[in-house]
Design an enzyme around this catalytic site. Sequence first.
Site, PDB file in Angstrom:
ATOM      1  N   TRP A 187     -11.632  43.429  -7.674  1.00 46.13           N
ATOM      2  CA  TRP A 187     -11.964  42.795  -8.945  1.00 46.13           C
ATOM      3  C   TRP A 187     -11.020  43.356 -10.005  1.00 46.13           C
ATOM      4  O   TRP A 187     -10.873  44.564 -10.108  1.00 46.13           O
ATOM      5  CB  TRP A 187     -13.422  43.068  -9.361  1.00 46.13           C
ATOM      6  CG  TRP A 187     -13.660  42.632 -10.769  1.00 46.13           C
ATOM      7  CD1 TRP A 187     -13.791  41.354 -11.218  1.00 46.13           C
ATOM      8  CD2 TRP A 187     -13.727  43.471 -11.933  1.00 46.13           C
ATOM      9  NE1 TRP A 187     -13.939  41.336 -12.590  1.00 46.13           N
ATOM     10  CE2 TRP A 187     -13.903  42.620 -13.052  1.00 46.13           C
ATOM     11  CE3 TRP A 187     -13.642  44.856 -12.146  1.00 46.13           C
ATOM     12  CZ2 TRP A 187     -14.005  43.104 -14.351  1.00 46.13           C
ATOM     13  CZ3 TRP A 187     -13.743  45.337 -13.449  1.00 46.13           C
ATOM     14  CH2 TRP A 187     -13.930  44.465 -14.532  1.00 46.13           C
ATOM     15  N   GLU A 226     -13.488  39.098  -6.241  1.00 44.75           N
ATOM     16  CA  GLU A 226     -14.602  38.864  -7.178  1.00 44.75           C
ATOM     17  C   GLU A 226     -14.135  38.264  -8.495  1.00 44.75           C
ATOM     18  O   GLU A 226     -13.288  38.815  -9.179  1.00 44.75           O
ATOM     19  CB  GLU A 226     -15.317  40.198  -7.441  1.00 44.75           C
ATOM     20  CG  GLU A 226     -16.512  40.066  -8.379  1.00 44.75           C
ATOM     21  CD  GLU A 226     -17.191  41.397  -8.667  1.00 44.75           C
ATOM     22  OE1 GLU A 226     -16.668  42.456  -8.250  1.00 44.75           O
ATOM     23  OE2 GLU A 226     -18.240  41.381  -9.336  1.00 44.75           O
ATOM     24  N   LYS A 228     -14.956  36.523 -12.424  1.00 45.38           N
ATOM     25  CA  LYS A 228     -15.774  36.871 -13.573  1.00 45.38           C
ATOM     26  C   LYS A 228     -15.655  35.774 -14.601  1.00 45.38           C
ATOM     27  O   LYS A 228     -14.669  35.052 -14.650  1.00 45.38           O
ATOM     28  CB  LYS A 228     -15.269  38.198 -14.135  1.00 45.38           C
ATOM     29  CG  LYS A 228     -16.067  38.728 -15.287  1.00 45.38           C
ATOM     30  CD  LYS A 228     -15.925  40.232 -15.348  1.00 45.38           C
ATOM     31  CE  LYS A 228     -16.672  40.776 -16.539  1.00 45.38           C
ATOM     32  NZ  LYS A 228     -17.141  42.122 -16.309  1.00 45.38           N
ATOM     33  N   ASP A 259     -21.030  37.805  -7.969  1.00 49.13           N
ATOM     34  CA  ASP A 259     -21.772  38.753  -8.796  1.00 49.13           C
ATOM     35  C   ASP A 259     -22.691  37.937  -9.692  1.00 49.13           C
ATOM     36  O   ASP A 259     -22.241  37.033 -10.396  1.00 49.13           O
ATOM     37  CB  ASP A 259     -20.796  39.591  -9.626  1.00 49.13           C
ATOM     38  CG  ASP A 259     -21.494  40.664 -10.450  1.00 49.13           C
ATOM     39  OD1 ASP A 259     -22.479  40.340 -11.142  1.00 49.13           O
ATOM     40  OD2 ASP A 259     -21.049  41.830 -10.423  1.00 49.13           O
ATOM     41  N   HIS A 262     -21.801  37.078 -13.292  1.00 45.88           N
ATOM     42  CA  HIS A 262     -20.490  36.536 -13.614  1.00 45.88           C
ATOM     43  C   HIS A 262     -20.417  35.020 -13.743  1.00 45.88           C
ATOM     44  O   HIS A 262     -19.378  34.418 -13.527  1.00 45.88           O
ATOM     45  CB  HIS A 262     -19.474  37.005 -12.572  1.00 45.88           C
ATOM     46  CG  HIS A 262     -19.225  38.477 -12.655  1.00 45.88           C
ATOM     47  ND1 HIS A 262     -18.216  39.104 -11.974  1.00 45.88           N
ATOM     48  CD2 HIS A 262     -19.854  39.455 -13.342  1.00 45.88           C
ATOM     49  CE1 HIS A 262     -18.245  40.403 -12.235  1.00 45.88           C
ATOM     50  NE2 HIS A 262     -19.237  40.635 -13.059  1.00 45.88           N
ATOM     51  N   HIS A 286     -22.939  40.694  -5.217  1.00 46.62           N
ATOM     52  CA  HIS A 286     -23.248  41.780  -6.135  1.00 46.62           C
ATOM     53  C   HIS A 286     -24.547  41.375  -6.819  1.00 46.62           C
ATOM     54  O   HIS A 286     -24.546  40.546  -7.731  1.00 46.62           O
ATOM     55  CB  HIS A 286     -22.137  41.982  -7.172  1.00 46.62           C
ATOM     56  CG  HIS A 286     -21.002  42.807  -6.652  1.00 46.62           C
ATOM     57  ND1 HIS A 286     -19.947  43.221  -7.438  1.00 46.62           N
ATOM     58  CD2 HIS A 286     -20.774  43.338  -5.425  1.00 46.62           C
ATOM     59  CE1 HIS A 286     -19.110  43.939  -6.697  1.00 46.62           C
ATOM     60  NE2 HIS A 286     -19.590  44.022  -5.475  1.00 46.62           N
ATOM     61  N   ASP A 294     -23.190  39.244 -19.065  1.00 43.29           N
ATOM     62  CA  ASP A 294     -22.964  40.090 -17.888  1.00 43.29           C
ATOM     63  C   ASP A 294     -23.234  41.554 -18.212  1.00 43.29           C
ATOM     64  O   ASP A 294     -22.330  42.371 -18.278  1.00 43.29           O
ATOM     65  CB  ASP A 294     -21.498  39.896 -17.450  1.00 43.29           C
ATOM     66  CG  ASP A 294     -21.123  40.821 -16.317  1.00 43.29           C
ATOM     67  OD1 ASP A 294     -22.010  41.182 -15.524  1.00 43.29           O
ATOM     68  OD2 ASP A 294     -19.940  41.184 -16.234  1.00 43.29           O
ATOM     69  N   ASP A 296     -25.155  43.832 -16.575  1.00 43.90           N
ATOM     70  CA  ASP A 296     -25.379  44.766 -15.469  1.00 43.90           C
ATOM     71  C   ASP A 296     -26.656  45.583 -15.619  1.00 43.90           C
ATOM     72  O   ASP A 296     -26.665  46.783 -15.384  1.00 43.90           O
ATOM     73  CB  ASP A 296     -24.168  45.693 -15.285  1.00 43.90           C
ATOM     74  CG  ASP A 296     -22.927  44.926 -14.886  1.00 43.90           C
ATOM     75  OD1 ASP A 296     -22.872  44.456 -13.752  1.00 43.90           O
ATOM     76  OD2 ASP A 296     -22.010  44.785 -15.721  1.00 43.90           O
ATOM     77  N   ASP A 326     -24.739  45.819  -7.938  1.00 43.89           N
ATOM     78  CA  ASP A 326     -23.790  46.150  -9.003  1.00 43.89           C
ATOM     79  C   ASP A 326     -24.505  46.151 -10.339  1.00 43.89           C
ATOM     80  O   ASP A 326     -24.660  45.116 -10.972  1.00 43.89           O
ATOM     81  CB  ASP A 326     -22.633  45.140  -9.008  1.00 43.89           C
ATOM     82  CG  ASP A 326     -21.543  45.546  -9.996  1.00 43.89           C
ATOM     83  OD1 ASP A 326     -21.627  46.676 -10.530  1.00 43.89           O
ATOM     84  OD2 ASP A 326     -20.619  44.747 -10.239  1.00 43.89           O
TER      85      ASP A 326
END
Length: 418
Positions: A187, A226, A228, A259, A262, A286, A294, A296, A326
Amino acid sequence: MTKNSLVQRSYEIAKERYAAVGVDIDAALVKLQDISISIHCWQADDVCGFENLGNAGGGGIQATGNYPGKARNIEELQSDISKVLTLVGGKHRLNLHAIYGDFGGKTVDRDQIDASHFTTWMQWAKESDLKLDFNSTSFGHTKSGDLTLANPDKSIRDFWIEHTKRCRLISEEMGKFQNDPCIMNLWVHDGMKDLTVNKYKYRQLLEQSLDEIFAIDYKNMKDCIESKLFGIALESYTVGSHDFYLGYGAKKQKMVTLDMGHFHLSESVADKISSLLLFTPEIMLHVSRPVRWDSDHVTLLTDEVIDLAKEVVRADAINKVHVGLDFFDASINRIGAYAIGIRSTQKAFLQALLEPLAKLREYEANGQYFERLALLEEAKGLPWNAVWDYFCMKSDVAIGEDYIAEVQQYEKDVTSKR
Ligand code: RNT
Ligand code: ZN
């Protein structure tokens, strides 16, 4: 009645209740046991890593919060992960980033790293009965800037190409050592804060860099790429968008990493599973939780995660979909964050495995859509939690909220003293 006998009794009742809708809970438990979650190492130290490059600077990623007790070195990180493993059932993996090498206090720049910096990790992982996964690290370095693999400056681009090639070789060594493929995620944050008139050019550069990086085929590692939507300070344009990696992955047969943070917030990541499976070899996940963006946040048992797990099970793709986590929340107890995130992900997969799929498919095949909808709705309330408690009991880990006290104890004994 002791907790264990309560759990046992609830399990027996659940078994009958599920049998009535055609679900074998013991078969579901066997499958759950086999779902290895790739635990990200970076929740333990807020994505700092253990390089000795001085004040490297360079953005690309950021954890927020300053809860005390983060891991400051490899020993502490290993101790924290070992603790986490006592709080969850199943057999799992550990996902390392390149910046977590054992550099022995030396300055080892990213274009100099090799497998020797990860031998202590490999040894420890073996002793801990963990397999390793890996990631190249393009953020948090003086050469990170806004563009790495897509940088028009050849010397910067070459630096990151060299880094990423070395990461693949390290992954290959890890895979060989552990006799199980090491999955390496790529990524990069590359993008632009404001409008660019060169979207095509940067994407072309990224494609060329990837071609160079992937020129060698390895046997003991697998690549995943990955995308985003955007990064902070890079809001207007992302070179490695989903379309970009989806196209690249389909063309070159690379795994795409999905993810959950994302994508546009109203976009269903679960819906992508069945399409990707047709055109790319496997999928890396993820599992994360975006809050407004995003962000997390710690993974919870949300509808999004349950839907994702259900799509994997409905596609009969447990063996083709790798489940990684993640998230990095530096504002709460980090060990506790891991326990919540891993357990929630497992609960989602358990719910998916307990779905009365045969009956639902029978209804669908008969055009009985009311019946399908009704059973989907009723299935939400079936006693899956009794099965979950039983899984924890059999795995010899805390049942229900009992892990809170274990996290508190570890904080008292270990992390609060850092
Ligand atoms: C960042 C990506 C990436 C990182 C880790 C640390 O937006 O999600 O997966 O979180 O590599
Ligand atoms: Zn990610």
